[in-house]
Design a protein around this motif. Sequence first.
Motif, PDB file in Angstrom:
ATOM      1  N   PRO A 153      34.338  51.521  12.406  1.00 58.07           N
ATOM      2  CA  PRO A 153      34.772  50.202  11.924  1.00 58.07           C
ATOM      3  C   PRO A 153      33.895  49.668  10.794  1.00 58.07           C
ATOM      4  CG  PRO A 153      34.694  50.252  14.338  1.00 58.07           C
ATOM      5  CD  PRO A 153      34.091  51.528  13.859  1.00 58.07           C
ATOM      6  N   ALA A 154      32.590  49.953  10.837  1.00 59.96           N
ATOM      7  CA  ALA A 154      31.713  49.429   9.785  1.00 59.96           C
ATOM      8  C   ALA A 154      32.165  49.923   8.410  1.00 59.96           C
ATOM      9  CB  ALA A 154      30.272  49.830  10.058  1.00 59.96           C
ATOM     10  N   ALA A 155      32.584  51.170   8.351  1.00 57.76           N
ATOM     11  CA  ALA A 155      33.005  51.727   7.058  1.00 57.76           C
ATOM     12  C   ALA A 155      34.292  51.082   6.569  1.00 57.76           C
ATOM     13  CB  ALA A 155      33.182  53.231   7.184  1.00 57.76           C
ATOM     14  N   ALA A 156      35.053  50.494   7.464  1.00 59.26           N
ATOM     15  CA  ALA A 156      36.308  49.859   7.072  1.00 59.26           C
ATOM     16  C   ALA A 156      36.119  48.420   6.621  1.00 59.26           C
ATOM     17  CB  ALA A 156      37.295  49.903   8.235  1.00 59.26           C
ATOM     18  N   ALA A 157      34.940  47.871   6.884  1.00 60.01           N
ATOM     19  CA  ALA A 157      34.715  46.462   6.579  1.00 60.01           C
ATOM     20  C   ALA A 157      34.210  46.281   5.152  1.00 60.01           C
ATOM     21  CB  ALA A 157      33.712  45.875   7.564  1.00 60.01           C
ATOM     22  N   VAL A 158      34.117  45.033   4.734  1.00 58.53           N
ATOM     23  CA  VAL A 158      33.570  44.719   3.414  1.00 58.53           C
ATOM     24  C   VAL A 158      32.048  44.739   3.521  1.00 58.53           C
ATOM     25  CG1 VAL A 158      33.499  42.999   1.602  1.00 58.53           C
ATOM     26  CG2 VAL A 158      35.552  43.233   3.012  1.00 58.53           C
ATOM     27  N   SER A 159      31.403  45.456   2.629  1.00 58.00           N
ATOM     28  CA  SER A 159      29.942  45.504   2.695  1.00 58.00           C
ATOM     29  C   SER A 159      29.368  44.158   2.259  1.00 58.00           C
ATOM     30  CB  SER A 159      29.406  46.619   1.798  1.00 58.00           C
ATOM     31  OG  SER A 159      29.345  46.171   0.462  1.00 58.00           O
ATOM     32  N   ALA A 160      28.140  43.917   2.656  1.00 57.30           N
ATOM     33  CA  ALA A 160      27.524  42.614   2.374  1.00 57.30           C
ATOM     34  C   ALA A 160      27.419  42.367   0.867  1.00 57.30           C
ATOM     35  CB  ALA A 160      26.143  42.557   3.022  1.00 57.30           C
ATOM     36  N   GLU A 161      27.094  43.393   0.111  1.00 58.06           N
ATOM     37  CA  GLU A 161      26.959  43.184  -1.333  1.00 58.06           C
ATOM     38  C   GLU A 161      28.323  42.966  -1.981  1.00 58.06           C
ATOM     39  OE1 GLU A 161      24.771  46.192  -3.416  1.00 58.06           O
ATOM     40  OE2 GLU A 161      24.705  45.046  -5.292  1.00 58.06           O
ATOM     41  N   THR A 162      29.320  43.725  -1.519  1.00 56.57           N
ATOM     42  CA  THR A 162      30.671  43.517  -2.045  1.00 56.57           C
ATOM     43  C   THR A 162      31.148  42.094  -1.741  1.00 56.57           C
ATOM     44  OG1 THR A 162      31.186  45.852  -1.745  1.00 56.57           O
ATOM     45  CG2 THR A 162      33.055  44.351  -1.939  1.00 56.57           C
ATOM     46  N   ARG A 163      30.854  41.643  -0.528  1.00 53.44           N
ATOM     47  CA  ARG A 163      31.236  40.286  -0.145  1.00 53.44           C
ATOM     48  C   ARG A 163      30.587  39.251  -1.071  1.00 53.44           C
ATOM     49  NH1 ARG A 163      29.983  39.343   5.981  1.00 53.44           N
ATOM     50  NH2 ARG A 163      31.341  41.165   6.043  1.00 53.44           N
ATOM     51  N   TYR A 164      29.315  39.486  -1.372  1.00 47.11           N
ATOM     52  CA  TYR A 164      28.584  38.603  -2.289  1.00 47.11           C
ATOM     53  C   TYR A 164      29.268  38.571  -3.659  1.00 47.11           C
ATOM     54  CZ  TYR A 164      24.692  37.050  -5.284  1.00 47.11           C
ATOM     55  OH  TYR A 164      23.910  36.398  -6.201  1.00 47.11           O
TER      56      TYR A 164
END
Lengths: 451, 451, 451
Positions: free
Chosen positions: C24-35
């Motif tokens: 699931p982590a790989a499917a989520a938005v990474s923290a830097e991308t979210r930023y």
Amino acid sequence: MSFSNKIAIGAGVAAPILVLAADPAAAAVSAETRYVLNTFSFLVHGFLVMWMAAGFAMLESGLVRTKNTATICLKNIALYSVAGLLYYAIGYSLMYVDVDQVIGSFSLLYNPSDAELALLNAEEATDELVAPVVENGYAVMSDWFFQMVFVATAASIVSGTLAERIKVWPFLIFVVVLTAVIYPIQGAWTWGGGWLSQLGFSDFAGSTIVHSVGGWAALTGAIILGARRGKYGPGGRVNPMPGANLPLATLGTFILWFGWFGFNGGSQLALGSAADATAMAIVYVNTNLGAAAGVVAAMALSQAIYKKIDLTMTLNGAIAGLVSITAGPDLQNHLLAIVIGGVGGCLVVVAVPLLDKLKIDDVVGAIPAHLVAGIWGTLAVAIFGGGDLVAQITGIVAIGAFVSLASAVLWLALKATMGIRVSAEHEDLGLDMAELGMEAYPEFGRGSRAI
Amino acid sequence: MSFSNKIAIGAGVAAPILVLAADPAAAAVSAETRYVLNTFSFLVHGFLVMWMAAGFAMLESGLVRTKNTATICLKNIALYSVAGLLYYAIGYSLMYVDVDQVIGSFSLLYNPSDAELALLNAEEATDELVAPVVENGYAVMSDWFFQMVFVATAASIVSGTLAERIKVWPFLIFVVVLTAVIYPIQGAWTWGGGWLSQLGFSDFAGSTIVHSVGGWAALTGAIILGARRGKYGPGGRVNPMPGANLPLATLGTFILWFGWFGFNGGSQLALGSAADATAMAIVYVNTNLGAAAGVVAAMALSQAIYKKIDLTMTLNGAIAGLVSITAGPDLQNHLLAIVIGGVGGCLVVVAVPLLDKLKIDDVVGAIPAHLVAGIWGTLAVAIFGGGDLVAQITGIVAIGAFVSLASAVLWLALKATMGIRVSAEHEDLGLDMAELGMEAYPEFGRGSRAI
Amino acid sequence: MSFSNKIAIGAGVAAPILVLAADPAAAAVSAETRYVLNTFSFLVHGFLVMWMAAGFAMLESGLVRTKNTATICLKNIALYSVAGLLYYAIGYSLMYVDVDQVIGSFSLLYNPSDAELALLNAEEATDELVAPVVENGYAVMSDWFFQMVFVATAASIVSGTLAERIKVWPFLIFVVVLTAVIYPIQGAWTWGGGWLSQLGFSDFAGSTIVHSVGGWAALTGAIILGARRGKYGPGGRVNPMPGANLPLATLGTFILWFGWFGFNGGSQLALGSAADATAMAIVYVNTNLGAAAGVVAAMALSQAIYKKIDLTMTLNGAIAGLVSITAGPDLQNHLLAIVIGGVGGCLVVVAVPLLDKLKIDDVVGAIPAHLVAGIWGTLAVAIFGGGDLVAQITGIVAIGAFVSLASAVLWLALKATMGIRVSAEHEDLGLDMAELGMEAYPEFGRGSRAI
């Protein structure tokens, strides 16, 4: 720390807590995401800059007289079109492809890369196909799009200065050469990685490379073309020829301001990392503060000198503030943006009457706003931003000399062959009836055929 | 390879080197990021297309006479509103929900999915809640928003052709039916996955499905409504009724061009992969080149034929270039976009006098620019883009026949009941005083109450 | 389920199948991308709201008489500039930094965080440098930019009401205090996390906090300044003073509508998750439906009451619909947006003549559209959206009382010192000649110096 709780109220979902994953790689932007974000930045900021073409069209439409308004509209949409076609056919390659110090490739046309075509034409987007595309950092044509709208901006600047007396077709031929050859060559020197960039010349988004280039071409043209009939009377008298539609000029200025977020913001050239996004936000803020300072400075100075606030001067103050901050909108101290933009606004108020004293007839004030402020902004990078003053001066002088010389040759050649100026009768009649056979506002005001 | 070193100068941070992680999955766009990017693409491109409503309003305001200007402003903001409400109430479901070859669902209203509501109303965004949302690829309402602005575009096209003599309320009732029923049904055939899409009919962003649909509805209306009083004199004489404000018409054209990056770019329908971003960049470039070629072609041809450059023709040349490239802006050879857009620009110059010969009174030139160029652009997909010519012709004819027939029935029903045309006295007085009791420019020009 | 097959046709690449990774982590938005996404949302939506400044300028330019048009243009570009400078110098910190129930920090200027500067000035973007930047969720200055354009909107509202008789400089001094102190203090109460937010007052994007604030300041000013000369005759007679350029007013309304997607959409304050993107799409749709309903309601009601469709009323209906939905554009049932916006549109039609009865001279109708509709929208959050009615009323009253009182003190102080109203002679002459020494349309219409 800023605190804002709109989200908790708004979204109805607990604001996601931002935690960095244990594995740093999982917390970073993936290479493909970065590619998408960089590409999208070029497209979004590119459409904003494209919109500046409408800004120039409205600014100039508002500042000419009614009898020349349809013509200036035509020239603006035509020059944007011509610039795009020529920059596609020749210009981009000359500026960015295989630049060897002073000039790039003479290859014709510019198209997606082979890797991109392979990906697009595949049945499935495999890692092997995606990798070489992503490696470039952004889609090839997104960069073309973004660079194309810059060359159009340079061409737009020329149009306003020479309004109300230049013939349409020779003007468009000038635009052909400007956008296909002159602009790209000097652009290659810095943004193409040529000799000026190696010297350390720094011009983030084009105070010199775009705005002064347009300004030099306009200045050369104004000198060779001469002033409008009746503009300068005997004994140094300057006859005002007020613009016919100031709300349109105001709209044009707002459009330029709006589009400038694309101009400067997109010139970060990337969005796919925290550093790039952070830098881009700084660029936006400086851009806005520079323009705001230009407005207030121009207003205050025109009130002090003339005891009236001049709207046209104020609008040009905004533009001058924007041009001034364009060479260094990445300055990390925002107060400097206010200083730089404010000085730009003052320069307009000083330069406009100076040009009139020299009998250089700049219909819309483009030379003060784009050339003078452009020089100032480029110097300011050295003064405030740690840039090298010698490199900055070298860039300003080299680009100014090249563009002025090339423009002069071209204007003189056009003058000697097809002529660049309408007849005195046509000038008095107005270019709209003379060159287009129509009126911009057939039902308004004086002398219109509808009354 | 393009080389640009702005970033190293600009950001003050070493440009991040783009390396693909050893693990390909880590280098790809995550499913949730893709969902966000796809959704954001619909929203950004959607607001650009929404802005085209302002473009039509300005174009048409500039091309009608002053006495009908306030009415055309009113009709444009009203039609955009009506289209949005009806497409929400009925249209979208008819076009996209459970399409069975020819028509979708009759369900009323359209709302976020249950999975989306579950996520939004949860305390925490767990993987179990996110997964079914992300699986859809984009937020349900973002797609609604993007499709809604397209139906509004089709309705806008009708307004200009019928200006200066149609009554406001019957026109708006036509818009109700067009946007709730007529447009959605034919849209279901292709974009909803119906029979035309299965036949292989290809229309990337709507040369036929949006622009020709608007054009057919306008043409049918123009024939049934008849020409403006005095437009066509005895002996085939055509009386010019020049537009009152050409800078506004120019502004409108620039707005349309600007908005078209949303129209075509957003029709990629996704942004969350390298392939989509690359394709989107290509679409932007073709869109711009098509329009630019349309401008230059229309200018050159009007100069050749009439010995003057016609500004209105040039503006319509831009629009025709845009409409022409809309069926296939994903062509990978950009030179083709220039050819396709250029032909579109020429078609306008040819079709405008042809309509006058047929005494079909199209006030703003929407039929040449949207219908004729729309047909051409749809055929061009087969000619240049590898599409199936039979499928293309089938789509053009089927949609044209359906929309013309449905429109004709509707126009005739309106004519028979409430009437669609203002009285001769009201037409001479102008719709602004007759229908609105106000003037668009009370202080300008002739015959205004302020003088 | 919506189905759209444009992509398969368009991209030439099989539409990527959206699968969630096993991890699931790989499917989520990474923290830097979210930023990056959160930051980009602030920038994109911020430039849209900035563009609303042009909308107000055009709306007001179209609704004043020609002799005051250049002045209103000047005031609009000046107030946007002043607001940006003051919000940078003082306002933002007062509103968002270390808010202690009623007020934030008095620190001067506002700059990037230390962590951001450390990242930007590093040779390489290491995880140690990126992490503390990303932890903030968005670039510090991107939030500043987004909040700044909101304060400018509040200031724009004041300008229109007081047009045609207020002096330029005192008006700008009012804007200085409004944007540096008054707006930020009341903003701190809710969006800064102060006492009103703790009470549960809910105002998603500012029906009260932005629009009513502008409306209260305008209302107080209108009362203290008095009506235009000749506006109210004996026996309750109201003399119409029609706006000079209704297409410009229409353009301004379209600009506001367009910009409102930034106003409301960006107020989601985040884009970096599926929940945020989904919520943002809902906000866009409600914003559009609210405005559309406002238009249709205002049209229908003005037709019913006056037997004519009033264009100005219709334009204000759009704005009232937008203002009404601004407090709760996150409602998950879109039908409610139609109801809320429609009521807003009706309120305009009712409130405009009511103000005239009270002899409060609101030149552009800003008080009905921003203040009345703003109160309604804020109440609607409690009525339809589950908000707390007592909290909503408390917020409306507290903010209304504070802003009215502070504005009244300021207007009276300005009146007592430098004066706020031009002389009767100057009012009759028009502010353009009196204060600026120029005309907006020198070649059009009556009394112009060009004729």
